[in-house]
Enzyme design. Sequence first.
Site, short mmCIF file in Angstrom:
data_model
loop_
_atom_site.label_atom_id
_atom_site.label_comp_id
_atom_site.label_asym_id
_atom_site.label_seq_id
_atom_site.Cartn_x
_atom_site.Cartn_y
_atom_site.Cartn_z
CB CYS A 108 -16.09 8.17 -14.36
SG CYS A 108 -15.36 6.66 -15.00
CB CYS A 161 -11.61 9.08 -12.05
SG CYS A 161 -13.07 8.96 -13.10
CB CYS A 186 -11.52 4.16 -13.30
SG CYS A 186 -11.70 5.68 -14.26
CD GLU A 226 -15.14 8.48 -9.73
OE1 GLU A 226 -15.91 8.41 -10.73
OE2 GLU A 226 -14.66 7.48 -9.19
CD GLU A 255 -23.16 2.71 -17.77
OE1 GLU A 255 -24.08 2.03 -18.25
OE2 GLU A 255 -22.40 2.29 -16.87
CG ASN A 267 -22.18 5.93 -13.52
OD1 ASN A 267 -22.98 6.34 -12.69
ND2 ASN A 267 -22.11 4.66 -13.85
N1 THU Z 1 -17.42 4.36 -13.15
C1 THU Z 1 -17.40 5.58 -12.53
O1 THU Z 1 -18.34 6.37 -12.66
N2 THU Z 1 -16.31 5.90 -11.80
C2 THU Z 1 -15.22 5.09 -11.65
O2 THU Z 1 -14.21 5.53 -11.14
C3 THU Z 1 -15.31 3.68 -12.06
C4 THU Z 1 -16.36 3.39 -13.07
C5 THU Z 1 -18.58 4.03 -13.98
C6 THU Z 1 -18.27 3.93 -15.44
C7 THU Z 1 -19.39 3.04 -15.92
O3 THU Z 1 -20.53 3.83 -16.18
C8 THU Z 1 -19.68 2.13 -14.74
O4 THU Z 1 -19.10 2.78 -13.61
C9 THU Z 1 -19.11 0.74 -14.86
O5 THU Z 1 -17.76 0.77 -15.17
#
Ligand code: THU
Length: 140
Positions: free
Chosen positions: A61, A95, A92, A63, A52, A50
């Site tokens: 994300c 994804c 999520c 995935e 940000e 991920n």
């Molecule tokens: N996140 C992912 O990388 N994958 C997911 O399927 C769920 C959420 C990340 C997004 C964000 O950077 C952090 O987790 C918190 O939501």
Amino acid sequence: MTTIKLTDEERQFLIDLADEARRRAYAPYSRYRVGAALRTTSGRVFTGVNVENAAYPTGMCAERTAVFKAVSEGEREFEVIAVVTDNGGSPCGACRQVLAEFGLDTVVLIGDGEKKLLKEMTVAELLPGAFTPKDLVTPE
Ligand code: THU
């Protein structure tokens, strides 16, 4: 495509790769680090983390990072994706939808911060009733 059969060694290898990738996550805001490792039918593995951003919604994300890396390298047939977080969180909705685009049979492995496999399921199980490319075909 039919659902791939995996050995315990293959599962652990992908979980380990996802966990290793997780260390490269850029998550200064949530502190929730996610790593993914996606294996394609050609045997290549694409990792993702991920990423940000100070403008929160523009982050990505792990995935989807892995899927987009694979597709941009010419790979569209996926067998399995491992996803590792501290607490074994699952992908999520966005994804799940992106994974569904490339196949409902892709296996999803969920691991935790101890590199323990917690769950195994297919994208179809994660996203029942998915909207897929077939749904866009309209009658003449
Ligand atoms: N996140 C992912 O990388 N994958 C997911 O399927 C769920 C959420 C990340 C997004 C964000 O950077 C952090 O987790 C918190 O939501």
